[in-house]
Design an enzyme around this catalytic site. Sequence first.
Site, PDB file in Angstrom:
ATOM      1  N   SER A   1       0.701  -1.322   0.124  1.00  0.00           N
ATOM      2  CA  SER A   1      -0.036   0.255  -0.023  1.00  0.00           C
ATOM      3  C   SER A   1       0.770   1.306   0.127  1.00  0.00           C
ATOM      4  O   SER A   1       1.718   1.396   0.745  1.00  0.00           O
ATOM      5  CB  SER A   1      -0.796   0.100   1.216  1.00  0.00           C
ATOM      6  OG  SER A   1      -1.991  -0.960   1.110  1.00  0.00           O
TER       7      SER A   1
ATOM      8  N   ASP B   1      -3.457   4.396  -1.908  1.00  0.00           N
ATOM      9  CA  ASP B   1      -4.307   5.104  -1.038  1.00  0.00           C
ATOM     10  C   ASP B   1      -4.719   6.634  -1.314  1.00  0.00           C
ATOM     11  O   ASP B   1      -3.818   7.451  -1.484  1.00  0.00           O
ATOM     12  CB  ASP B   1      -3.710   4.832   0.430  1.00  0.00           C
ATOM     13  CG  ASP B   1      -3.760   3.353   0.813  1.00  0.00           C
ATOM     14  OD1 ASP B   1      -4.618   2.634   0.424  1.00  0.00           O
ATOM     15  OD2 ASP B   1      -2.801   3.209   1.868  1.00  0.00           O
TER      16      ASP B   1
ATOM     17  N   ASP C   1      -6.773  -5.018   4.783  1.00  0.00           N
ATOM     18  CA  ASP C   1      -5.894  -3.917   4.557  1.00  0.00           C
ATOM     19  C   ASP C   1      -6.094  -3.288   6.071  1.00  0.00           C
ATOM     20  O   ASP C   1      -7.103  -3.079   6.706  1.00  0.00           O
ATOM     21  CB  ASP C   1      -6.533  -2.920   3.781  1.00  0.00           C
ATOM     22  CG  ASP C   1      -5.627  -1.777   3.601  1.00  0.00           C
ATOM     23  OD1 ASP C   1      -4.407  -1.845   4.093  1.00  0.00           O
ATOM     24  OD2 ASP C   1      -5.953  -0.733   2.606  1.00  0.00           O
TER      25      ASP C   1
ATOM     26  N   GLY D   1      -3.275  -3.014   9.808  1.00  0.00           N
ATOM     27  CA  GLY D   1      -2.700  -3.676  10.942  1.00  0.00           C
ATOM     28  C   GLY D   1      -1.907  -4.800  10.451  1.00  0.00           C
ATOM     29  O   GLY D   1      -1.812  -5.734  11.478  1.00  0.00           O
TER      30      GLY D   1
END
Length: 208
Positions: free
Chosen positions: A6, A32, A167, A169
């Site tokens: 990401s 993102d 998505d 953690g």
Amino acid sequence: MQIIPSILAATKEEFVGKVTEIFSDTEMIQIDIMDGKFVQNTTWGTPDEILELHLPVLFEVHLMVENPEEVVGDWVRVGAHRIIFHIEATKNPGLVIEKIRPFGREVGIAINPETPIAALSEWLHLIDYVLVMGVTPGASGQKFQSKVLAKIREIKKIRPGLKVGVDGGVNFDTAKEIAAAGADAINAASAIFEYPDPEEAIKILQGS
């Protein structure tokens, strides 16, 4: 399980630097996009700015923005392989899907930890992908909420062939739990880019 880095960046320099670090070791990246409304933070990268980079890898966009129906057309235009919008961000998910589907892009819906799977029931047969959020969206580095593992299993029970990603953690430990729950892909940001060797981090995650 597919590992999708990401890219969450505040500047063009940060964005390019992250892509440069990992593009040769991954099939696809996630960009993102935050508007400062649906989530508190904002990110760098308009569709035209991304287009100008001529990215050397496939990309999906994770739209953490209000009223995604107003912007999905631009991301279709610049070549996003998959467009993911939040079920919580629009009053008309069907309209968003209709604006993506005719162009052959994959359609994904993201769902926050507190949102029940029932919110997706009307749309699961119309999409290609569900992105289960392991944290409340908006910032990298949050602790994974293990309660969302049940959502992966629930989606797979309802529609076994639907691809499910997770998505938020994600780290070397939670990746194993996510894989065991049946996810097809994970998105990772800090687990990759805060590791001394991002390429090695991807390989470790792939072994989960």
